[in-house]
Design a protein around this motif. Sequence first.
Motif, PDB file in Angstrom:
ATOM      1  N   LEU A 135       0.824  -1.205   0.000  1.00 19.69           N
ATOM      2  CA  LEU A 135       0.000   0.000   0.000  1.00 19.69           C
ATOM      3  C   LEU A 135       0.861   1.259   0.000  1.00 19.69           C
ATOM      4  CD1 LEU A 135      -2.812  -1.157   2.430  1.00 19.69           C
ATOM      5  CD2 LEU A 135      -3.049  -0.664  -0.017  1.00 19.69           C
ATOM      6  N   ARG A 136       2.186   1.066   0.157  1.00 16.31           N
ATOM      7  CA  ARG A 136       3.077   2.229   0.122  1.00 16.31           C
ATOM      8  C   ARG A 136       3.502   2.563  -1.294  1.00 16.31           C
ATOM      9  NH1 ARG A 136       6.612   0.912   4.901  1.00 16.31           N
ATOM     10  NH2 ARG A 136       5.489   2.024   6.520  1.00 16.31           N
ATOM     11  N   ASN A 137       3.876   1.540  -2.066  1.00 19.78           N
ATOM     12  CA  ASN A 137       4.396   1.850  -3.404  1.00 19.78           C
ATOM     13  C   ASN A 137       3.692   1.066  -4.521  1.00 19.78           C
ATOM     14  OD1 ASN A 137       5.459  -0.735  -3.325  1.00 19.78           O
ATOM     15  ND2 ASN A 137       7.514  -0.049  -2.778  1.00 19.78           N
ATOM     16  N   GLY A 138       2.717   0.230  -4.174  1.00 20.76           N
ATOM     17  CA  GLY A 138       1.932  -0.468  -5.181  1.00 20.76           C
ATOM     18  C   GLY A 138       2.562  -1.721  -5.739  1.00 20.76           C
ATOM     19  N   GLN A 139       3.749  -2.059  -5.269  1.00 20.92           N
ATOM     20  CA  GLN A 139       4.460  -3.230  -5.813  1.00 20.92           C
ATOM     21  C   GLN A 139       3.751  -4.517  -5.408  1.00 20.92           C
ATOM     22  OE1 GLN A 139       8.507  -3.329  -4.493  1.00 20.92           O
ATOM     23  NE2 GLN A 139       8.892  -5.305  -5.413  1.00 20.92           N
ATOM     24  N   CYS A 140       3.683  -5.462  -6.345  1.00 20.03           N
ATOM     25  CA  CYS A 140       3.143  -6.776  -6.002  1.00 20.03           C
ATOM     26  C   CYS A 140       4.200  -7.529  -5.199  1.00 20.03           C
ATOM     27  CB  CYS A 140       2.762  -7.554  -7.258  1.00 20.03           C
ATOM     28  SG  CYS A 140       1.915  -9.094  -6.845  1.00 20.03           S
ATOM     29  N   LEU A 141       3.786  -8.078  -4.047  1.00 17.08           N
ATOM     30  CA  LEU A 141       4.745  -8.650  -3.105  1.00 17.08           C
ATOM     31  C   LEU A 141       4.868 -10.165  -3.218  1.00 17.08           C
ATOM     32  CD1 LEU A 141       3.697  -6.566   0.042  1.00 17.08           C
ATOM     33  CD2 LEU A 141       5.651  -6.155  -1.460  1.00 17.08           C
ATOM     34  N   ASN A 142       3.946 -10.825  -3.904  1.00 13.38           N
ATOM     35  CA  ASN A 142       3.998 -12.287  -3.890  1.00 13.38           C
ATOM     36  C   ASN A 142       3.837 -12.921  -5.273  1.00 13.38           C
ATOM     37  OD1 ASN A 142       1.311 -11.761  -4.273  1.00 13.38           O
ATOM     38  ND2 ASN A 142       0.561 -13.175  -2.696  1.00 13.38           N
ATOM     39  N   ALA A 143       4.037 -12.133  -6.322  1.00 14.06           N
ATOM     40  CA  ALA A 143       3.899 -12.692  -7.666  1.00 14.06           C
ATOM     41  C   ALA A 143       4.527 -11.729  -8.664  1.00 14.06           C
ATOM     42  CB  ALA A 143       2.418 -12.899  -8.004  1.00 14.06           C
ATOM     43  N   GLU A 144       4.712 -12.232  -9.884  1.00 18.97           N
ATOM     44  CA  GLU A 144       5.125 -11.366 -10.986  1.00 18.97           C
ATOM     45  C   GLU A 144       3.859 -10.722 -11.525  1.00 18.97           C
ATOM     46  OE1 GLU A 144       8.252 -10.843 -12.452  1.00 18.97           O
ATOM     47  OE2 GLU A 144       8.989 -11.798 -10.625  1.00 18.97           O
ATOM     48  N   GLU A 145       3.505  -9.616 -10.970  1.00 21.62           N
ATOM     49  CA  GLU A 145       2.258  -8.961 -11.354  1.00 21.62           C
ATOM     50  C   GLU A 145       2.534  -7.470 -11.494  1.00 21.62           C
ATOM     51  OE1 GLU A 145      -0.738  -8.808 -12.972  1.00 21.62           O
ATOM     52  OE2 GLU A 145      -0.883 -10.753 -11.965  1.00 21.62           O
ATOM     53  N   GLN A 146       1.742  -6.854 -12.325  1.00 22.70           N
ATOM     54  CA  GLN A 146       1.858  -5.414 -12.534  1.00 22.70           C
ATOM     55  C   GLN A 146       1.666  -4.674 -11.206  1.00 22.70           C
ATOM     56  OE1 GLN A 146      -0.812  -4.486 -15.828  1.00 22.70           O
ATOM     57  NE2 GLN A 146      -0.935  -2.402 -15.059  1.00 22.70           N
ATOM     58  N   ASN A 147       2.380  -3.568 -11.027  1.00 18.71           N
ATOM     59  CA  ASN A 147       2.170  -2.735  -9.845  1.00 18.71           C
ATOM     60  C   ASN A 147       0.819  -2.036  -9.925  1.00 18.71           C
ATOM     61  OD1 ASN A 147       4.758  -3.464  -9.270  1.00 18.71           O
ATOM     62  ND2 ASN A 147       5.587  -1.384  -9.274  1.00 18.71           N
ATOM     63  N   ILE A 148       0.299  -1.636  -8.783  1.00 20.98           N
ATOM     64  CA  ILE A 148      -0.927  -0.847  -8.760  1.00 20.98           C
ATOM     65  C   ILE A 148      -0.581   0.601  -8.428  1.00 20.98           C
ATOM     66  CG2 ILE A 148      -2.427  -2.794  -8.176  1.00 20.98           C
ATOM     67  CD1 ILE A 148      -2.394  -1.745  -5.259  1.00 20.98           C
ATOM     68  N   THR A 149      -1.479   1.494  -8.768  1.00 20.68           N
ATOM     69  CA  THR A 149      -1.303   2.906  -8.439  1.00 20.68           C
ATOM     70  C   THR A 149      -1.752   3.145  -7.011  1.00 20.68           C
ATOM     71  OG1 THR A 149      -1.701   3.530 -10.727  1.00 20.68           O
ATOM     72  CG2 THR A 149      -1.998   5.260  -9.084  1.00 20.68           C
ATOM     73  N   VAL A 150      -0.931   3.853  -6.248  1.00 24.50           N
ATOM     74  CA  VAL A 150      -1.318   4.254  -4.895  1.00 24.50           C
ATOM     75  C   VAL A 150      -1.457   5.769  -4.859  1.00 24.50           C
ATOM     76  CG1 VAL A 150      -0.279   2.250  -3.772  1.00 24.50           C
ATOM     77  CG2 VAL A 150       1.088   4.317  -4.111  1.00 24.50           C
ATOM     78  N   TYR A 151      -2.249   6.239  -3.902  1.00 25.62           N
ATOM     79  CA  TYR A 151      -2.566   7.660  -3.794  1.00 25.62           C
ATOM     80  C   TYR A 151      -2.296   8.126  -2.366  1.00 25.62           C
ATOM     81  CZ  TYR A 151      -5.282   6.491  -7.955  1.00 25.62           C
ATOM     82  OH  TYR A 151      -5.675   6.031  -9.186  1.00 25.62           O
ATOM     83  N   PRO A 152      -1.826   9.364  -2.197  1.00 26.63           N
ATOM     84  CA  PRO A 152      -1.682   9.894  -0.839  1.00 26.63           C
ATOM     85  C   PRO A 152      -3.049  10.212  -0.237  1.00 26.63           C
ATOM     86  CG  PRO A 152      -1.104  11.581  -2.441  1.00 26.63           C
ATOM     87  CD  PRO A 152      -1.379  10.317  -3.225  1.00 26.63           C
ATOM     88  N   VAL A 153      -3.132  10.105   1.081  1.00 30.37           N
ATOM     89  CA  VAL A 153      -4.384  10.358   1.816  1.00 30.37           C
ATOM     90  C   VAL A 153      -4.098  11.385   2.902  1.00 30.37           C
ATOM     91  CG1 VAL A 153      -6.222   9.318   3.206  1.00 30.37           C
ATOM     92  CG2 VAL A 153      -5.081   7.959   1.431  1.00 30.37           C
ATOM     93  N   ARG A 154      -5.011  12.325   3.077  1.00 32.03           N
ATOM     94  CA  ARG A 154      -4.934  13.293   4.174  1.00 32.03           C
ATOM     95  C   ARG A 154      -6.270  13.300   4.895  1.00 32.03           C
ATOM     96  NH1 ARG A 154      -1.175  17.406   3.426  1.00 32.03           N
ATOM     97  NH2 ARG A 154       0.723  16.469   2.597  1.00 32.03           N
ATOM     98  N   ILE A 155      -6.219  13.494   6.195  1.00 28.16           N
ATOM     99  CA  ILE A 155      -7.423  13.658   7.002  1.00 28.16           C
ATOM    100  C   ILE A 155      -7.468  15.112   7.446  1.00 28.16           C
ATOM    101  CG2 ILE A 155      -8.702  12.852   9.018  1.00 28.16           C
ATOM    102  CD1 ILE A 155      -8.106  10.670   6.889  1.00 28.16           C
ATOM    103  N   GLU A 156      -8.566  15.779   7.128  1.00 25.22           N
ATOM    104  CA  GLU A 156      -8.734  17.181   7.509  1.00 25.22           C
ATOM    105  C   GLU A 156     -10.152  17.383   8.017  1.00 25.22           C
ATOM    106  OE1 GLU A 156      -6.653  19.978   7.126  1.00 25.22           O
ATOM    107  OE2 GLU A 156      -4.958  18.779   6.386  1.00 25.22           O
ATOM    108  N   ASN A 157     -10.272  17.838   9.262  1.00 22.86           N
ATOM    109  CA  ASN A 157     -11.588  18.173   9.821  1.00 22.86           C
ATOM    110  C   ASN A 157     -12.601  17.054   9.672  1.00 22.86           C
ATOM    111  OD1 ASN A 157     -10.865  20.874  10.588  1.00 22.86           O
ATOM    112  ND2 ASN A 157     -10.801  21.307   8.397  1.00 22.86           N
ATOM    113  N   GLY A 158     -12.161  15.843   9.900  1.00 23.89           N
ATOM    114  CA  GLY A 158     -13.071  14.704   9.877  1.00 23.89           C
ATOM    115  C   GLY A 158     -13.373  14.163   8.500  1.00 23.89           C
ATOM    116  N   PHE A 159     -12.721  14.705   7.482  1.00 27.90           N
ATOM    117  CA  PHE A 159     -12.922  14.215   6.117  1.00 27.90           C
ATOM    118  C   PHE A 159     -11.650  13.570   5.585  1.00 27.90           C
ATOM    119  CE2 PHE A 159     -16.332  17.341   6.328  1.00 27.90           C
ATOM    120  CZ  PHE A 159     -17.382  16.655   5.738  1.00 27.90           C
TER     121      PHE A 159
END
Length: 127
Positions: free
Chosen positions: A95-119
């Motif tokens: 979930l940090r860099n999208g790399q597949c950890l247990n197979a030869e599989e394409q990486n996934i895109t990950v996105y930064p998350v922020r919490i602001e005022n309960g959202f």
Amino acid sequence: MEQLNELKIATTVETDNHTWFRAARVEDFPANGGACVKYGDQQIAVFNFTRRNEWYACQNLCPHKMQMALSRGMIGSQEGEPKVACPFHKKTFSLRNGQCLNAEEQNITVYPVRIENGFVYIGVAKP
Ligand code: FES
């Protein structure tokens, strides 16, 4: 660090590198679980990883068999690395860099998350 103060009132905010959109309220996401949100036609899996007191987001599409499934995956840690396992065939992605950890599989895109005022806000990289 990008400045997000304007998020108090806005549903999207532009910063130099990202468009941040308001996904939902914090309480809309299950503890130690995921939910899917939409941004345009993109499905994004958002994880409230309460055991680590962290939030993560990634594409909902599993690249293995092109299933919209990762938001329903099991989250956990592998040698300190936060990860999600697809519910179909258990391909596991960082979930940090999208790399597949247990197979030869394409990486996934990950996105930064922020919490602001309960959202929860997700940062989508600008092209
Ligand atoms: S569809 Fe996700 S692991 Fe196969």
